[in-house]
Design a protein around this motif. Sequence first.
Motif, PDB file in Angstrom:
ATOM      1  N   TYR A 211      -0.301  -4.730  -4.724  1.00 28.79           N
ATOM      2  CA  TYR A 211      -0.711  -4.114  -3.525  1.00 28.79           C
ATOM      3  C   TYR A 211       0.586  -3.522  -2.870  1.00 28.79           C
ATOM      4  O   TYR A 211       1.807  -4.034  -2.853  1.00 28.79           O
ATOM      5  CB  TYR A 211      -0.796  -5.114  -2.432  1.00 28.79           C
ATOM      6  CG  TYR A 211      -0.900  -4.674  -0.972  1.00 28.79           C
ATOM      7  CD1 TYR A 211      -2.090  -4.012  -0.558  1.00 28.79           C
ATOM      8  CD2 TYR A 211       0.116  -5.093  -0.139  1.00 28.79           C
ATOM      9  CE1 TYR A 211      -2.136  -3.462   0.529  1.00 28.79           C
ATOM     10  CE2 TYR A 211      -0.145  -4.491   1.304  1.00 28.79           C
ATOM     11  CZ  TYR A 211      -1.176  -3.674   1.487  1.00 28.79           C
ATOM     12  OH  TYR A 211      -1.122  -3.166   2.717  1.00 28.79           O
ATOM     13  N   SER A 212       0.588  -2.253  -2.435  1.00 29.03           N
ATOM     14  CA  SER A 212       1.563  -1.718  -1.696  1.00 29.03           C
ATOM     15  C   SER A 212       0.970  -0.780  -0.420  1.00 29.03           C
ATOM     16  O   SER A 212      -0.365  -0.400  -0.582  1.00 29.03           O
ATOM     17  CB  SER A 212       2.289  -0.505  -2.597  1.00 29.03           C
ATOM     18  OG  SER A 212       1.227   0.459  -3.073  1.00 29.03           O
ATOM     19  N   PRO A 213       1.525  -0.927   0.521  1.00 27.74           N
ATOM     20  CA  PRO A 213       1.060  -0.284   2.072  1.00 27.74           C
ATOM     21  C   PRO A 213       0.502   0.987   1.849  1.00 27.74           C
ATOM     22  O   PRO A 213       1.338   1.757   1.193  1.00 27.74           O
ATOM     23  CB  PRO A 213       2.168  -0.640   2.871  1.00 27.74           C
ATOM     24  CG  PRO A 213       2.953  -2.070   2.559  1.00 27.74           C
ATOM     25  CD  PRO A 213       2.739  -1.797   1.057  1.00 27.74           C
ATOM     26  N   GLN A 214      -0.429   1.348   2.338  1.00 34.44           N
ATOM     27  CA  GLN A 214      -0.933   2.672   2.071  1.00 34.44           C
ATOM     28  C   GLN A 214       0.036   3.506   3.339  1.00 34.44           C
ATOM     29  O   GLN A 214       0.110   3.190   4.365  1.00 34.44           O
ATOM     30  CB  GLN A 214      -2.287   2.814   2.635  1.00 34.44           C
ATOM     31  CG  GLN A 214      -2.935   4.252   2.758  1.00 34.44           C
ATOM     32  CD  GLN A 214      -4.279   4.444   3.281  1.00 34.44           C
ATOM     33  OE1 GLN A 214      -4.319   4.103   4.492  1.00 34.44           O
ATOM     34  NE2 GLN A 214      -5.168   4.662   2.703  1.00 34.44           N
ATOM     35  N   GLY A 237     -12.312   2.617   6.053  1.00 37.13           N
ATOM     36  CA  GLY A 237     -12.707   2.802   4.887  1.00 37.13           C
ATOM     37  C   GLY A 237     -12.304   1.228   3.911  1.00 37.13           C
ATOM     38  O   GLY A 237     -12.418   0.218   4.525  1.00 37.13           O
ATOM     39  N   GLN A 238     -11.710   1.631   2.618  1.00 38.37           N
ATOM     40  CA  GLN A 238     -11.359   0.486   1.958  1.00 38.37           C
ATOM     41  C   GLN A 238     -10.050   0.709   1.046  1.00 38.37           C
ATOM     42  O   GLN A 238      -9.742   1.913   0.908  1.00 38.37           O
ATOM     43  CB  GLN A 238     -12.380   0.065   0.736  1.00 38.37           C
ATOM     44  CG  GLN A 238     -13.845  -0.517   1.406  1.00 38.37           C
ATOM     45  CD  GLN A 238     -14.667  -0.903   0.076  1.00 38.37           C
ATOM     46  OE1 GLN A 238     -14.993  -0.238  -0.818  1.00 38.37           O
ATOM     47  NE2 GLN A 238     -15.075  -2.291   0.240  1.00 38.37           N
ATOM     48  N   LEU A 239      -9.402  -0.332   0.757  1.00 35.62           N
ATOM     49  CA  LEU A 239      -8.147  -0.381  -0.031  1.00 35.62           C
ATOM     50  C   LEU A 239      -8.469  -0.703  -1.502  1.00 35.62           C
ATOM     51  O   LEU A 239      -9.268  -1.598  -1.710  1.00 35.62           O
ATOM     52  CB  LEU A 239      -7.009  -1.201   0.536  1.00 35.62           C
ATOM     53  CG  LEU A 239      -6.754  -0.627   2.153  1.00 35.62           C
ATOM     54  CD1 LEU A 239      -5.655  -1.782   2.706  1.00 35.62           C
ATOM     55  CD2 LEU A 239      -6.248   0.634   2.174  1.00 35.62           C
ATOM     56  N   THR A 240      -7.753  -0.116  -2.326  1.00 37.89           N
ATOM     57  CA  THR A 240      -7.800  -0.523  -3.594  1.00 37.89           C
ATOM     58  C   THR A 240      -6.595  -1.421  -4.034  1.00 37.89           C
ATOM     59  O   THR A 240      -5.410  -0.777  -3.878  1.00 37.89           O
ATOM     60  CB  THR A 240      -7.647   0.864  -4.595  1.00 37.89           C
ATOM     61  OG1 THR A 240      -8.915   1.524  -4.404  1.00 37.89           O
ATOM     62  CG2 THR A 240      -7.837   0.149  -6.283  1.00 37.89           C
TER      63      THR A 240
END
Length: 253
Positions: A211-214, A237-240
């Motif tokens: 994971y890395s912050p958007q 929305g969603q995160l990947t």
Amino acid sequence: MTRNTRALMLGGALMAAVAMSAPAAMAQSQPEGGAPMMVHAMASQPALNLSAYGEVKVAPDMATISFGVVTEATTAAEAMQMNATRMNQVMAALRRAGIEARDVQTSGLNLSAQYDYVQNEPPRLRGYQASNQVTVIINDLTKVGTTADAVVAAGVNQINGIGFGLKDPSAAENQARQIAVRNLQAKASLYAQALGVQLGGIRSLTEGGGYSPQPPVMYARAEMAMDSGGSTPVAAGQLTVRIDITGVYDLNR
């Protein structure tokens, strides 16, 4: 070439030939007449070096907004004073919106001279511009739009962008790891079957990604436009979350 020299060369060639054609075990005599010592030459075992990844989609539970106050005046002191007054109003608006002080961070402070440029004339000082940039973490996504509206009403005249993230990504990362391992195992089994060999154990496993912050993205003009129906609309929305792995498997003949 002397007879001794020829004998040495022939002896060396004979030893090299024996080393190349010898079986996996060779006998070497021990000093003082001891029992021969067996030396085993280990042949390298064939292996598969494969990579795979696991990916999950997850809804964010926090947001980061970057905005600023930009003021201009004829003197540097006046520009800074105007900026400080307006920024104090913005900070008060954040407190009223329920944003804690620990979630507010100054990310940029700048003062620069402003010039007017006319062709064939030297630049003429017009005044000074002060800029104070702030990054705010919002832990309640239902307050993102109303918070943006509140700071704009308090004096913010520059919104740089918004990013969404996870407070604790460990659960999503672990799920992605499990998917990645299953994908890697399935790929290794497929290769072994296609090669007609038996898949052995795994030698090594390395991991990358995570994971890395958007990073904040710029607001579209339509998204920032307020209407009479309520606050500024914001879609999370969603995160990947993706985990990449590489594994080395033994192949058994």
